[in-house]
Motif scaffolding. Structure first.
Motif, short mmCIF file in Angstrom:
data_model
loop_
_atom_site.label_atom_id
_atom_site.label_comp_id
_atom_site.label_asym_id
_atom_site.label_seq_id
_atom_site.Cartn_x
_atom_site.Cartn_y
_atom_site.Cartn_z
N UNK A 14 13.70 -1.77 20.36
CA UNK A 14 14.97 -1.17 20.75
C UNK A 14 15.91 -2.18 21.41
N UNK A 15 15.34 -3.30 21.89
CA UNK A 15 16.17 -4.33 22.51
C UNK A 15 16.84 -5.26 21.53
N UNK A 16 16.61 -5.07 20.25
CA UNK A 16 17.24 -5.92 19.25
C UNK A 16 18.75 -5.68 19.22
N UNK A 17 19.50 -6.72 18.93
CA UNK A 17 20.96 -6.61 18.84
C UNK A 17 21.33 -6.01 17.49
N UNK A 18 21.88 -4.79 17.54
CA UNK A 18 22.26 -4.08 16.32
C UNK A 18 23.77 -4.05 16.09
N UNK A 19 24.52 -4.88 16.85
CA UNK A 19 25.98 -4.85 16.73
C UNK A 19 26.46 -5.34 15.38
N UNK A 20 25.68 -6.22 14.78
CA UNK A 20 26.09 -6.75 13.47
C UNK A 20 25.50 -5.96 12.31
N UNK A 22 24.85 -2.56 9.83
CA UNK A 22 25.70 -1.45 9.35
C UNK A 22 25.64 -0.28 10.33
N UNK A 23 26.71 0.47 10.39
CA UNK A 23 26.80 1.55 11.37
C UNK A 23 25.71 2.59 11.18
N UNK A 24 25.42 2.96 9.92
CA UNK A 24 24.40 3.98 9.67
C UNK A 24 23.01 3.53 10.08
N UNK A 25 22.71 2.21 9.89
CA UNK A 25 21.41 1.69 10.27
C UNK A 25 21.28 1.60 11.79
N UNK A 26 22.38 1.17 12.45
CA UNK A 26 22.33 1.10 13.91
C UNK A 26 22.18 2.49 14.53
N UNK A 27 22.72 3.51 13.85
CA UNK A 27 22.63 4.87 14.39
C UNK A 27 21.21 5.42 14.30
N UNK A 28 20.55 5.18 13.17
CA UNK A 28 19.22 5.76 12.99
C UNK A 28 18.10 4.82 13.47
N UNK A 29 18.45 3.62 13.90
CA UNK A 29 17.42 2.65 14.31
C UNK A 29 16.50 3.21 15.41
N UNK A 30 17.01 3.86 16.48
CA UNK A 30 16.09 4.38 17.50
C UNK A 30 15.09 5.40 16.94
N UNK A 31 15.56 6.28 16.05
CA UNK A 31 14.64 7.24 15.45
C UNK A 31 13.62 6.58 14.54
#
Length: 392
Positions: A14-20, A22-31
């Protein structure tokens, strides 16, 4: 001194930088991280529980004699039960990863789960100890007084399964299942299992009938379901016997009870019926006398019960003679082989012939008849000797 800590896998992911990203991947990454770790933890629990089962099976195979069947033994049952409860005990790990309060679940259900495991372990030890003690008692009783240990062996197997069934009920109650609900569920499950396992229940019922009426006992040489062998064990489900070539055969009790049962060793004496063929030119009285005299000369033949010989059949190229002699049951096979050999040698010494199959051919020496004449088709519409429709 600085304390060294190991970061948790969830915190690292969860500490990975997801700013770069895609928006959909950054949104579902925690789940994705959450449920991915749940799947990994479930797989890890399954691996650990399977390893525990393998260890128990490994120990069981080393402790089970090589001449005994290992499949479906109490060790096999204990290994499967241990894997199931190990899986249950470690389930708080994926629950905690999924966000549930697993600490309160462990505090609430942990003592019951430990108690259930202890009940099953104690039941496993007690059931096997009781079964072994009963079988040992039956073997000693048979060795000292010749008592029938078949019913004792059957009772040992039945008591072991009853102890397992009671232990499973108590273990489920320790896990928090209400007694009334558990009884209702077990009743419904018993009805469903009874309908699904009708053949198995037939085997159990047939096993009870075999234990009560005892048409054979352990150690008897029998014919069951068309197979010959010495009975080695009788359980509520199957009957095992060792064939002459040392193969172990297990037959379900419903097939044993539903087919003709032939007990070759129940009676202390058996009668030999041997058949010999002699030529039509031989002296029948002499052949019968040789058979009786030779049989009575064998030390294992029970002469006081009477030895009989007579003509059995007039066959195509020989006369069949029949010999009847009584022997002790344990000597049956050897005496049969001995008498066939010595009577053949006695026939040779007395000039009595055992004929081979023969066939006689007769040649016709009379005047040969001429072949029939072929029909004449030279005349239109008629065949000589055969009227046509016009002729009629």
């Amino acid at each position: 001194m600085t304390e060294f800590t190991i970061p948790m896998p969830a915190a690292l992911l969860l500490g990975l930088d997801t700013s770069t990203w895609p928006a959909w991947l950054a949104t579902i990454w925690p789940n994705l991280v959450k449920w991915g770790l749940v799947l990994v933890s479930v797989a890890l629990i399954w691996l650990v529980s399977s390893l525990l089962r393998w260890v128990i099976l490994f120990i069981g195979k080393r402790m089970t004699p090589k001449d005994q069947e290992f499949t479906s033994t109490s060790w096999d049952l204990a290994a499967s039960t241990a894997r199931f409860f190990a899986f249950i005990l470690m389930m708080p790990l994926p629950l905690g990863v999924a966000g549930y309060d697993w600490r309160s679940l462990v505090n609430e259900r942990g003592p019951g789960a430990i108690g259930a495991v202890m009940i099953l372990v104690i039941a496993f030890v007690v059931a096997n100890a009781v079964s072994r003690s009963l079988r040992r008692f039956g073997a000693q009783a048979q060795a000292h007084s010749g008592a029938d240990d078949t019913l004792i062996a059957f009772s040992a197997s039945l008591i072991k399964y009853i102890i397992f069934a009671i232990a499973i009920v108590f273990a489920l109650s320790q896990l928090g299942f209400p007694a009334a609900s558990l009884a209702a569920v077990l009743g419904a499950a018993g009805l469903a299992i009874g309908l699904a396992l009708q053949d198995t229940l037939k085997s159990v019922a047939a096993g009870v009938m075999l234990a009560i009426f005892r048409p054979f006992r352990i150690g008897d040489f029998v014919t069951l379901a068309g197979l010959d062998g010495t009975v080695t064990d009788i359980t509520p489900f199957t009957t095992s016997m060792r064939q002459i070539d040392n193969k172990i055969v297990s037959i379900t009790n419903d097939k044993v009870w539903g087919s003709p049962l032939v007990n070759h060793t129940r009676e202390p004496r058996r009668r030999l019926d041997l058949f010999f063929t002699v030529s039509y030119d031989d002296d029948l009285d002499k052949a019968l006398e040789v058979m009786i005299t030779t049989a009575d000369a064998h030390p294992a033949v029970l002469k006081h019960l009477g030895t009989w010989a007579g003509v059995h059949n007039l066959a195509d190229w020989s006369i069949e003679l029949r010999l009847r002699a009584w022997v002790a049951t344990p000597d049956f096979v050897q005496v049969k082989a001995d008498l066939i050999k010595v009577i053949k040698q006695a026939f040779d010494a007395q000039g009595i012939t055992i004929p081979f199959p023969t066939q006689v051919e007769y040649a016709y020496e009379g005047k040969q008849k001429p072949p029939p004449k072929a029909p004449d088709f030279s005349q239109h519409g008629t065949v000589r000797g055969y009227p046509t429709s016009d002729d009629e």
